[in-house]
Design a protein around this motif. Structure first.
Motif, PDB file in Angstrom:
ATOM      1  N   LYS A  71       0.231   3.844   6.892  1.00  0.00           N
ATOM      2  CA  LYS A  71      -0.820   3.757   7.616  1.00  0.00           C
ATOM      3  C   LYS A  71      -1.848   4.364   6.777  1.00  0.00           C
ATOM      4  N   GLU A  72      -1.889   5.643   6.350  1.00  0.00           N
ATOM      5  CA  GLU A  72      -2.796   6.392   5.845  1.00  0.00           C
ATOM      6  C   GLU A  72      -3.268   5.840   4.704  1.00  0.00           C
ATOM      7  N   ASP A  73      -2.229   5.083   3.816  1.00  0.00           N
ATOM      8  CA  ASP A  73      -3.001   4.384   2.706  1.00  0.00           C
ATOM      9  C   ASP A  73      -3.655   3.199   2.805  1.00  0.00           C
ATOM     10  N   LEU A  74      -3.123   2.465   4.095  1.00  0.00           N
ATOM     11  CA  LEU A  74      -3.884   1.227   4.320  1.00  0.00           C
ATOM     12  C   LEU A  74      -5.225   1.515   4.881  1.00  0.00           C
ATOM     13  N   LEU A  75      -5.486   2.652   5.845  1.00  0.00           N
ATOM     14  CA  LEU A  75      -6.609   3.039   6.265  1.00  0.00           C
ATOM     15  C   LEU A  75      -7.828   3.213   5.067  1.00  0.00           C
ATOM     16  N   GLU A  76      -7.010   4.297   4.046  1.00  0.00           N
ATOM     17  CA  GLU A  76      -7.858   4.506   2.949  1.00  0.00           C
ATOM     18  C   GLU A  76      -8.305   3.397   2.126  1.00  0.00           C
ATOM     19  N   PHE A  77      -7.416   2.525   1.791  1.00  0.00           N
ATOM     20  CA  PHE A  77      -7.840   1.098   1.302  1.00  0.00           C
ATOM     21  C   PHE A  77      -8.779   0.285   2.030  1.00  0.00           C
ATOM     22  N   GLY A 110      10.061  -1.430 -10.463  1.00  0.00           N
ATOM     23  CA  GLY A 110      11.451  -1.084 -10.982  1.00  0.00           C
ATOM     24  C   GLY A 110      12.270  -0.981  -9.611  1.00  0.00           C
ATOM     25  N   ASP A 111      13.719  -1.285  -9.787  1.00  0.00           N
ATOM     26  CA  ASP A 111      14.608  -1.133  -8.586  1.00  0.00           C
ATOM     27  C   ASP A 111      14.158  -1.336  -7.233  1.00  0.00           C
ATOM     28  N   ASN A 112      13.764  -2.521  -6.815  1.00  0.00           N
ATOM     29  CA  ASN A 112      12.913  -2.767  -5.821  1.00  0.00           C
ATOM     30  C   ASN A 112      12.213  -1.764  -5.188  1.00  0.00           C
ATOM     31  N   VAL A 113      11.280  -1.347  -6.175  1.00  0.00           N
ATOM     32  CA  VAL A 113       9.916  -0.449  -5.751  1.00  0.00           C
ATOM     33  C   VAL A 113       8.901  -1.215  -6.219  1.00  0.00           C
ATOM     34  N   TYR A 114       7.903  -1.352  -5.279  1.00  0.00           N
ATOM     35  CA  TYR A 114       6.561  -2.058  -5.532  1.00  0.00           C
ATOM     36  C   TYR A 114       5.547  -1.023  -5.339  1.00  0.00           C
ATOM     37  N   GLN A 115       4.462  -1.252  -5.998  1.00  0.00           N
ATOM     38  CA  GLN A 115       3.058  -0.482  -6.089  1.00  0.00           C
ATOM     39  C   GLN A 115       2.037  -1.096  -5.876  1.00  0.00           C
ATOM     40  N   ALA A 116       1.114  -0.561  -5.075  1.00  0.00           N
ATOM     41  CA  ALA A 116      -0.393  -1.370  -4.957  1.00  0.00           C
ATOM     42  C   ALA A 116      -1.267  -0.475  -5.569  1.00  0.00           C
ATOM     43  N   GLU A 117      -2.083  -0.994  -6.454  1.00  0.00           N
ATOM     44  CA  GLU A 117      -3.117  -0.156  -7.215  1.00  0.00           C
ATOM     45  C   GLU A 117      -4.353  -0.702  -6.912  1.00  0.00           C
ATOM     46  N   PHE A 118      -5.214   0.210  -6.636  1.00  0.00           N
ATOM     47  CA  PHE A 118      -6.747  -0.203  -6.380  1.00  0.00           C
ATOM     48  C   PHE A 118      -7.673   0.892  -7.253  1.00  0.00           C
ATOM     49  N   GLY A 119      -8.080   0.390  -8.355  1.00  0.00           N
ATOM     50  CA  GLY A 119      -8.916   1.176  -9.304  1.00  0.00           C
ATOM     51  C   GLY A 119      -7.663   2.455  -9.682  1.00  0.00           C
ATOM     52  N   ASP A 120      -8.257   3.674  -9.432  1.00  0.00           N
ATOM     53  CA  ASP A 120      -7.148   4.822  -9.990  1.00  0.00           C
ATOM     54  C   ASP A 120      -6.323   5.116  -8.893  1.00  0.00           C
ATOM     55  N   LYS A 121      -6.332   4.396  -7.420  1.00  0.00           N
ATOM     56  CA  LYS A 121      -5.436   4.843  -6.488  1.00  0.00           C
ATOM     57  C   LYS A 121      -4.145   4.065  -6.702  1.00  0.00           C
ATOM     58  N   LYS A 122      -2.996   4.521  -6.455  1.00  0.00           N
ATOM     59  CA  LYS A 122      -1.536   4.025  -6.484  1.00  0.00           C
ATOM     60  C   LYS A 122      -1.143   4.339  -5.167  1.00  0.00           C
ATOM     61  N   TRP A 123      -0.647   3.435  -4.729  1.00  0.00           N
ATOM     62  CA  TRP A 123       0.342   3.603  -3.358  1.00  0.00           C
ATOM     63  C   TRP A 123       1.642   3.026  -3.268  1.00  0.00           C
ATOM     64  N   ARG A 124       2.629   3.360  -2.933  1.00  0.00           N
ATOM     65  CA  ARG A 124       3.909   2.639  -2.551  1.00  0.00           C
ATOM     66  C   ARG A 124       3.516   1.559  -1.748  1.00  0.00           C
ATOM     67  N   CYS A 125       4.390   0.431  -1.955  1.00  0.00           N
ATOM     68  CA  CYS A 125       4.278  -0.648  -1.245  1.00  0.00           C
ATOM     69  C   CYS A 125       5.281  -1.453  -0.690  1.00  0.00           C
ATOM     70  N   ALA A 126       5.464  -2.073   0.352  1.00  0.00           N
ATOM     71  CA  ALA A 126       6.852  -2.845   0.555  1.00  0.00           C
ATOM     72  C   ALA A 126       6.308  -4.606   0.430  1.00  0.00           C
ATOM     73  N   VAL A 127       7.046  -5.296   0.150  1.00  0.00           N
ATOM     74  CA  VAL A 127       7.067  -6.866  -0.154  1.00  0.00           C
ATOM     75  C   VAL A 127       8.123  -7.450   0.517  1.00  0.00           C
ATOM     76  N   GLY A 128       8.207  -8.650   0.215  1.00  0.00           N
ATOM     77  CA  GLY A 128       9.498  -9.570   0.868  1.00  0.00           C
ATOM     78  C   GLY A 128      10.658  -9.240   0.212  1.00  0.00           C
ATOM     79  N   PRO A 129      12.064  -9.181   0.867  1.00  0.00           N
ATOM     80  CA  PRO A 129      13.015  -8.801   0.297  1.00  0.00           C
ATOM     81  C   PRO A 129      13.541  -9.667  -1.023  1.00  0.00           C
ATOM     82  N   ASN A 130      12.768 -10.716  -1.385  1.00  0.00           N
ATOM     83  CA  ASN A 130      12.962 -11.726  -2.416  1.00  0.00           C
ATOM     84  C   ASN A 130      12.118 -11.665  -3.488  1.00  0.00           C
TER      85      ASN A 130
END
Length: 171
Positions: free
Chosen positions: A149-155, A9-29
């Motif tokens: 950083k914390e989410d990336l290291l956990e992943f 939604g509204d320029n918000v992205y999420q990364a999911e890995f099993g039951d883990k969900k983290w906010r994520c950034a992607v390209g502007p388009n």
């Protein structure tokens, strides 16, 4: 299991890995199948995790099954489509256009190279598609995926050799 990156939604992205969900950034388009060099789009598709780079002066070696390499000041990544080293790690100084892997900002303190446009490399199809540390406020990347950083290291500690990153195309 894959790390699945999608628009929620509204320029918000999420990364999911099993039951883990983290906010994520992607390209502007956003996430698109017609991504190419300089488009600002993250490339829709499923990409293997190739290698991990990290700044040993700023962080301990991350726990990961990936081959890990310490980033040196003379490392870059070629983003010049006409160069034979396009979408490859290069040694600096390097004449063609490139990204520096050693950055003042912390976004490349931990970087995972994704297997996008590398087997084979196609000129102009996109380069330097990484999973790295997000900027404050999760501002857009140039086309990469970015987690805190914390989410990336956990992943990284949870990922297996079979794990891929999947960018899900937006509607």
């Amino acid at each position: 299991m894959d790390l699945v990156v999608k628009h929620i939604g509204d320029n918000v992205y999420q990364a999911e890995f099993g039951d883990k969900k983290w906010r994520c950034a992607v390209g502007p388009n956003g996430i698109r199948s017609d991504s190419c060099e300089g488009s600002g789009k993250s490339p829709a598709g499923r990409w293997p995790l190739r290698q991990l780079f990290y700044r040993a002066d700023r962080t301990e070696k991350p726990v990961s099954h990936l081959k890990s390499t310490i980033i040196a000041e003379d490392m870059g990544w070629c983003d010049a489509p006409s160069d034979p080293e396009y979408n490859k790690l290069v040694k600096l100084p390097f004449a063609a256009s490139h990204e520096k892997m050693w950055m003042d900002a912390d976004v490349y303190d931990v970087v995972v190279v994704l297997g996008h446009n590398d087997d084979p490399v196609v000129s102009g199809a996109g380069s330097a598609i990484f999973l790295h540390i997000a900027r404050p406020e999760y501002t857009p990347t140039a086309g990469c995926a970015a987690l805190s950083k914390e989410d990336l290291l956990e992943f990284l500690a949870l990922a297996t050799p079979e794990t891929h990153l999947q960018f899900v195309e937006q509607d």
